[in-house]
Design a protein around this motif. Structure first.
Motif, PDB file in Angstrom:
ATOM      1  N   PRO A  89       0.826  -1.210   0.000  1.00  0.00           N
ATOM      2  CA  PRO A  89       0.000   0.000   0.000  1.00  0.00           C
ATOM      3  C   PRO A  89       0.862   1.263   0.000  1.00  0.00           C
ATOM      4  O   PRO A  89       1.903   1.314   0.654  1.00  0.00           O
ATOM      5  CB  PRO A  89      -0.800  -0.124   1.299  1.00  0.00           C
ATOM      6  CG  PRO A  89      -0.797  -1.592   1.618  1.00  0.00           C
ATOM      7  CD  PRO A  89       0.524  -2.099   1.139  1.00  0.00           C
ATOM      8  N   LEU A  90       0.390   2.294  -0.734  1.00  0.00           N
ATOM      9  CA  LEU A  90       1.113   3.551  -0.838  1.00  0.00           C
ATOM     10  C   LEU A  90       0.363   4.663  -0.110  1.00  0.00           C
ATOM     11  O   LEU A  90      -0.742   4.453   0.386  1.00  0.00           O
ATOM     12  CB  LEU A  90       1.295   3.927  -2.315  1.00  0.00           C
ATOM     13  CG  LEU A  90       1.977   2.906  -3.214  1.00  0.00           C
ATOM     14  CD1 LEU A  90       2.066   3.435  -4.644  1.00  0.00           C
ATOM     15  CD2 LEU A  90       3.370   2.549  -2.699  1.00  0.00           C
ATOM     16  N   THR A  91       0.952   5.831  -0.067  1.00  0.00           N
ATOM     17  CA  THR A  91       0.274   6.996   0.496  1.00  0.00           C
ATOM     18  C   THR A  91      -0.754   7.516  -0.499  1.00  0.00           C
ATOM     19  O   THR A  91      -0.628   7.293  -1.712  1.00  0.00           O
ATOM     20  CB  THR A  91       1.283   8.113   0.808  1.00  0.00           C
ATOM     21  OG1 THR A  91       1.881   8.558  -0.432  1.00  0.00           O
ATOM     22  CG2 THR A  91       2.376   7.622   1.744  1.00  0.00           C
ATOM     23  N   PRO A  92      -1.764   8.245  -0.034  1.00  0.00           N
ATOM     24  CA  PRO A  92      -2.745   8.833  -0.961  1.00  0.00           C
ATOM     25  C   PRO A  92      -2.089   9.731  -2.010  1.00  0.00           C
ATOM     26  O   PRO A  92      -2.530   9.761  -3.161  1.00  0.00           O
ATOM     27  CB  PRO A  92      -3.660   9.633  -0.026  1.00  0.00           C
ATOM     28  CG  PRO A  92      -3.567   8.919   1.289  1.00  0.00           C
ATOM     29  CD  PRO A  92      -2.143   8.447   1.384  1.00  0.00           C
ATOM     30  N   ALA A  93      -1.046  10.462  -1.630  1.00  0.00           N
ATOM     31  CA  ALA A  93      -0.367  11.361  -2.573  1.00  0.00           C
ATOM     32  C   ALA A  93       0.281  10.582  -3.712  1.00  0.00           C
ATOM     33  O   ALA A  93       0.196  10.983  -4.889  1.00  0.00           O
ATOM     34  CB  ALA A  93       0.678  12.201  -1.838  1.00  0.00           C
ATOM     35  N   LEU A  94       0.927   9.473  -3.397  1.00  0.00           N
ATOM     36  CA  LEU A  94       1.548   8.654  -4.428  1.00  0.00           C
ATOM     37  C   LEU A  94       0.484   8.011  -5.325  1.00  0.00           C
ATOM     38  O   LEU A  94       0.622   7.989  -6.552  1.00  0.00           O
ATOM     39  CB  LEU A  94       2.428   7.579  -3.787  1.00  0.00           C
ATOM     40  CG  LEU A  94       3.720   8.054  -3.128  1.00  0.00           C
ATOM     41  CD1 LEU A  94       4.371   6.915  -2.334  1.00  0.00           C
ATOM     42  CD2 LEU A  94       4.705   8.601  -4.159  1.00  0.00           C
ATOM     43  N   PHE A  98      -2.445   9.132  -5.977  1.00  0.00           N
ATOM     44  CA  PHE A  98      -3.050  10.187  -6.795  1.00  0.00           C
ATOM     45  C   PHE A  98      -2.213  10.432  -8.046  1.00  0.00           C
ATOM     46  O   PHE A  98      -2.746  10.535  -9.157  1.00  0.00           O
ATOM     47  CB  PHE A  98      -3.190  11.472  -5.981  1.00  0.00           C
ATOM     48  CG  PHE A  98      -3.766  12.619  -6.755  1.00  0.00           C
ATOM     49  CD1 PHE A  98      -5.133  12.717  -6.960  1.00  0.00           C
ATOM     50  CD2 PHE A  98      -2.937  13.602  -7.282  1.00  0.00           C
ATOM     51  CE1 PHE A  98      -5.670  13.775  -7.689  1.00  0.00           C
ATOM     52  CE2 PHE A  98      -3.463  14.655  -8.013  1.00  0.00           C
ATOM     53  CZ  PHE A  98      -4.833  14.750  -8.216  1.00  0.00           C
ATOM     54  N   ILE A  99      -0.892  10.526  -7.871  1.00  0.00           N
ATOM     55  CA  ILE A  99       0.000  10.768  -9.015  1.00  0.00           C
ATOM     56  C   ILE A  99      -0.049   9.598  -9.991  1.00  0.00           C
ATOM     57  O   ILE A  99      -0.143   9.788 -11.218  1.00  0.00           O
ATOM     58  CB  ILE A  99       1.440  11.010  -8.518  1.00  0.00           C
ATOM     59  CG1 ILE A  99       1.520  12.351  -7.798  1.00  0.00           C
ATOM     60  CG2 ILE A  99       2.435  10.965  -9.678  1.00  0.00           C
ATOM     61  CD1 ILE A  99       2.820  12.590  -7.086  1.00  0.00           C
ATOM     62  N   ILE A 100      -0.022   8.389  -9.471  1.00  0.00           N
ATOM     63  CA  ILE A 100      -0.062   7.206 -10.340  1.00  0.00           C
ATOM     64  C   ILE A 100      -1.366   7.175 -11.136  1.00  0.00           C
ATOM     65  O   ILE A 100      -1.362   6.886 -12.345  1.00  0.00           O
ATOM     66  CB  ILE A 100       0.121   5.924  -9.505  1.00  0.00           C
ATOM     67  CG1 ILE A 100       1.545   5.872  -8.937  1.00  0.00           C
ATOM     68  CG2 ILE A 100      -0.163   4.676 -10.350  1.00  0.00           C
ATOM     69  CD1 ILE A 100       1.774   4.781  -7.918  1.00  0.00           C
ATOM     70  N   ASP A 101      -2.476   7.496 -10.503  1.00  0.00           N
ATOM     71  CA  ASP A 101      -3.767   7.521 -11.207  1.00  0.00           C
ATOM     72  C   ASP A 101      -3.764   8.572 -12.312  1.00  0.00           C
ATOM     73  O   ASP A 101      -4.327   8.355 -13.396  1.00  0.00           O
ATOM     74  CB  ASP A 101      -4.903   7.805 -10.226  1.00  0.00           C
ATOM     75  CG  ASP A 101      -5.194   6.619  -9.314  1.00  0.00           C
ATOM     76  OD1 ASP A 101      -4.786   5.499  -9.661  1.00  0.00           O
ATOM     77  OD2 ASP A 101      -5.818   6.825  -8.252  1.00  0.00           O
ATOM     78  N   GLU A 102      -3.118   9.712 -12.056  1.00  0.00           N
ATOM     79  CA  GLU A 102      -3.022  10.761 -13.077  1.00  0.00           C
ATOM     80  C   GLU A 102      -2.277  10.260 -14.309  1.00  0.00           C
ATOM     81  O   GLU A 102      -2.696  10.491 -15.445  1.00  0.00           O
ATOM     82  CB  GLU A 102      -2.300  11.990 -12.510  1.00  0.00           C
ATOM     83  CG  GLU A 102      -3.190  12.962 -11.758  1.00  0.00           C
ATOM     84  CD  GLU A 102      -2.499  14.298 -11.573  1.00  0.00           C
ATOM     85  OE1 GLU A 102      -1.252  14.319 -11.452  1.00  0.00           O
ATOM     86  OE2 GLU A 102      -3.195  15.327 -11.562  1.00  0.00           O
TER      87      GLU A 102
END
Length: 272
Positions: free
Chosen positions: A42-47, A49-53
């Motif tokens: 599991p990653l942080t929400p910030a990471l 978010f970037i991957i989803d972008e």
């Protein structure tokens, strides 16, 4: 020649560094036709978010989520099975590839189809990639690489492009904390796979005082001793070379961080 890019990320990574790394992959003069990113737990929400972008922007991005952190060696092995191409370029998610990196490496494979692993020099920087502190140079020819490997890691791991079939034939990445790549290269060298290092920097490698801190201490030395003991048991190095390696490493790993940093910068690294 189609090729994949293989990356692994875990929760401690910096979102800004990830963005810079991915941008450098997708903005190459010769872009990949596939990018495989393993989420090692599991990653942080910030990471996330970037991957989803990037998933929305680049259809060639393939994300492989793992339910728990497995460690770099296992994560890369899993990611390798998802790479569709035989040519695979490695990247770390906090480094920056120079714009022509992949083009130059693919060109070398075209010119020398007998090669299995192609690396390069790397520029070590702190903060901004224009703040280059040193150049980590590695030998060029297969013969030089083989000899160098008896003393030190002969390939800059984040800079390599390799043939997937060769890596798998040598047993792939194996769980060996901090030394997954060095262990792989020596097994490949022992089995006759061919290496080459391009004699220029094709990657900006992020470094900091923590880099040298991680390369010290009893636990690091213990793993390093285990690695070189295996090299001796494999017949890759002699007993005298094993002893010489460990005497030098014991002195370096157990000294205070500021002295270890000085030695690396004074005698191991090449100034810009």
């Amino acid at each position: 020649m189609n090729f994949s890019v293989l990356l692994s990320i875990y929760f401690k990574e910096n979102p800004e560094y990830l963005t810079q790394s991915l941008d450098s992959v997708f903005q190459q003069s010769l872009p990949p036709n596939e990018v495989v990113l393993v989420k090692d737990g599991p990653l942080t929400p910030a990471l996330d978010f970037i991957i989803d972008e990037y998933l929305n922007r680049y259809p060639i991005l393939k994300v492989i989520p793992l339910t728990e952190n497995k460690g770099l060696g296992i994560a890369l092995n899993i990611g390798l099975t998802h790479c569709s191409n035989n040519l695979v370029a490695r990247m770390d998610t906090d480094d920056i590839a120079q714009p022509s990196r992949f083009e130059q490496q693919v060109q070398q494979f075209k010119l020398n189809p007998e090669l299995d692993v192609i690396g390069s020099w790397i520029d070590e920087f702190s903060g901004n990639k224009d703040n280059i502190l040193s150049i980590r140079k590695v030998p060029e020819t297969h013969k030089e690489i083989y000899a160098f490997a008896k003393k030190r890691n002969p390939v800059n791991h984040p800079s390599v492009m390799f043939k997937k079939e060769a890596v798998i034939a040598a047993g792939g990445y194996q769980h060996f904390p901090l030394f997954e790549d060095y262990y792989l290269w020596v097994r490949m060298l022992k089995q006759g796979f061919k290496f080459y290092n391009i004699q220029e920097s094709l990657l900006y490698f992020r470094t900091s005082p923590d880099t040298f801190q991680r390369r010290g201490g009893k636990e690091y030395l213990k793993n390093e001793n285990k690695l070189h003991s295996i090299f001796y048991q494999m017949g890759f190095i002699s007993f005298s070379r094993y002893m010489a390696n460990m005497i030098v490493r014991s002195l370096v790993r157990l000294m205070p961080n500021k002295f270890r940093s000085y030695l690396y910068n004074r005698f191991v690294r090449n100034k810009k």
